[in-house]
Design a protein around this motif. Structure first.
Motif, PDB file in Angstrom:
ATOM      1  N   LYS A 193       0.846  -1.185   0.000  1.00 30.74           N
ATOM      2  CA  LYS A 193       0.000   0.000   0.000  1.00 30.74           C
ATOM      3  C   LYS A 193       0.881   1.234   0.000  1.00 30.74           C
ATOM      4  N   GLU A 194       0.276   2.390  -0.146  1.00 30.23           N
ATOM      5  CA  GLU A 194       1.022   3.635  -0.135  1.00 30.23           C
ATOM      6  C   GLU A 194       1.830   3.732   1.159  1.00 30.23           C
ATOM      7  N   THR A 195       3.112   4.014   1.015  1.00 25.34           N
ATOM      8  CA  THR A 195       4.035   3.962   2.155  1.00 25.34           C
ATOM      9  C   THR A 195       4.874   5.227   2.227  1.00 25.34           C
ATOM     10  N   TYR A 196       5.031   5.733   3.446  1.00 28.68           N
ATOM     11  CA  TYR A 196       5.902   6.882   3.706  1.00 28.68           C
ATOM     12  C   TYR A 196       7.095   6.410   4.528  1.00 28.68           C
ATOM     13  N   VAL A 197       8.286   6.732   4.042  1.00 32.67           N
ATOM     14  CA  VAL A 197       9.510   6.385   4.764  1.00 32.67           C
ATOM     15  C   VAL A 197      10.038   7.646   5.444  1.00 32.67           C
ATOM     16  N   VAL A 198      10.151   7.581   6.768  1.00 40.32           N
ATOM     17  CA  VAL A 198      10.638   8.704   7.566  1.00 40.32           C
ATOM     18  C   VAL A 198      12.159   8.607   7.668  1.00 40.32           C
ATOM     19  N   LEU A 199      12.842   9.666   7.255  1.00 42.33           N
ATOM     20  CA  LEU A 199      14.301   9.694   7.288  1.00 42.33           C
ATOM     21  C   LEU A 199      14.791  10.998   7.915  1.00 42.33           C
ATOM     22  N   ASP A 200      15.992  10.945   8.492  1.00 41.32           N
ATOM     23  CA  ASP A 200      16.598  12.179   8.981  1.00 41.32           C
ATOM     24  C   ASP A 200      17.320  12.879   7.833  1.00 41.32           C
ATOM     25  N   ASN A 201      18.035  13.937   8.152  1.00 42.58           N
ATOM     26  CA  ASN A 201      18.645  14.768   7.113  1.00 42.58           C
ATOM     27  C   ASN A 201      20.136  14.524   6.941  1.00 42.58           C
ATOM     28  N   SER A 202      20.585  13.326   7.220  1.00 50.28           N
ATOM     29  CA  SER A 202      22.007  13.043   7.036  1.00 50.28           C
ATOM     30  C   SER A 202      22.370  13.156   5.551  1.00 50.28           C
ATOM     31  N   SER A 203      23.638  13.321   5.268  1.00 47.26           N
ATOM     32  CA  SER A 203      24.084  13.569   3.893  1.00 47.26           C
ATOM     33  C   SER A 203      23.816  12.391   2.964  1.00 47.26           C
ATOM     34  N   ILE A 204      23.715  11.175   3.504  1.00 48.44           N
ATOM     35  CA  ILE A 204      23.437  10.031   2.634  1.00 48.44           C
ATOM     36  C   ILE A 204      21.950   9.922   2.297  1.00 48.44           C
TER      37      ILE A 204
END
Length: 263
Positions: free
Chosen positions: A176-187
């Motif tokens: 299903k529609e998915t949101y991936v939460v990420l931080d703001n690291s350079s990678i």
């Protein structure tokens, strides 16, 4: 002979605070005596005190023995932080209605420098864990609140190419529609990732970037903490092979044998 010696700087700071701020004269006096003892005054020159007295004084000040925590080196922009919080809360409400799924993504590393801080052990025989240099085992994970985990293990560094490849693999698996939460690291924040966002959106995978300096909003950090301080036992640090095996065992059995209550 001195009555007290070798107090740490943290303990001396606490005693100085007690001496200066306590509303009880006897408590101030005892805290002062302990400081003087540490500086070389003899027992005969001081009012006798004990460890129990020190504990009672500290408890009166509502102080406790807690782990010192690291904190990030800056603060997010207030307005931007509030807006991202509102957006994240709306995503959580949509997930609760069954419309979408949220996965929290992050990387962590494991090596033979142990993270085990406490253990039950006999007073007469202390457990010791050898700290040694080793290769580093890196894990990239995408975790949901219901303890579902997609994890990828590497013995190389995790760079943007690795992150993109793992997100590509995740985009092929989602139902299903998915949101991936990420931080703001350079990678995470770079052209390689940005250039793939439209392609992932077409497959139902969206990237939600957290505000800067907000690791507490990414609940997969709790997984890394549980692994390092709770689930990896002392035997895992015998050698690199046993460490790899234990990390893999935890990741494979997360959601069944190993669970976290995010309520």
């Amino acid at each position: 002979m001195r009555y007290v010696k070798g107090l740490s700087q943290e303990t001396l700071k606490i005693l100085k605070r007690i001496w200066k701020e306590s509303k009880y004269p006897q408590v101030r006096q005892r805290a002062h005596c302990i400081q003087l003892s540490d500086r070389g005054y003899k027992i005969a020159q001081l009012i006798e005190t004990s460890k129990e007295t020190i504990k009672r004084v500290i408890k009166r000040l509502k102080m406790g023995w807690y782990r010192i925590k690291k904190r990030v080196g800056g603060e997010p922009h207030p307005q931007y932080y509030e807006r991202k919080i509102e957006e994240l809360e709306e995503l959580k409400r949509r997930e609760a209605r069954g419309e979408i799924e949220i996965k929290y993504g992050d990387e962590s590393g494991f090596c033979l420098v142990p993270y085990v801080p406490y253990a039950w052990q006999e007073a007469s025989e202390k457990i010791e864990i050898k700290s040694q240099q080793s290769s580093r085992l890196n894990v990239l994970g995408f975790m949901s609140r219901n303890n579902q985990l997609d994890a990828y293990i590497f013995q190389c560094s995790i760079n943007s190419d690795v992150v993109v490849a793992c997100l590509d693999a995740l985009a092929q698996k989602i139902k299903k529609e998915t949101y991936v939460v990420l931080d703001n690291s350079s990678i995470h924040q770079n052209n390689w990732v940005w250039n793939k966002e439209e392609e992932w959106k077409e497959k139902g995978l969206h990237i939600f970037f957290l505000p800067n300096y907000s690791p507490h909003l990414n609940i997969i950090e709790i997984l890394w903490r549980f692994m390092k301080y709770k689930w990896l036992d002392s035997e895992a640090y015998e050698n690199f092979k046993t460490l790899v095996e234990k990390v893999e065992e935890i990741l494979i059995n997360f959601g069944t044998k190993y669970t976290i209550n995010f309520a």
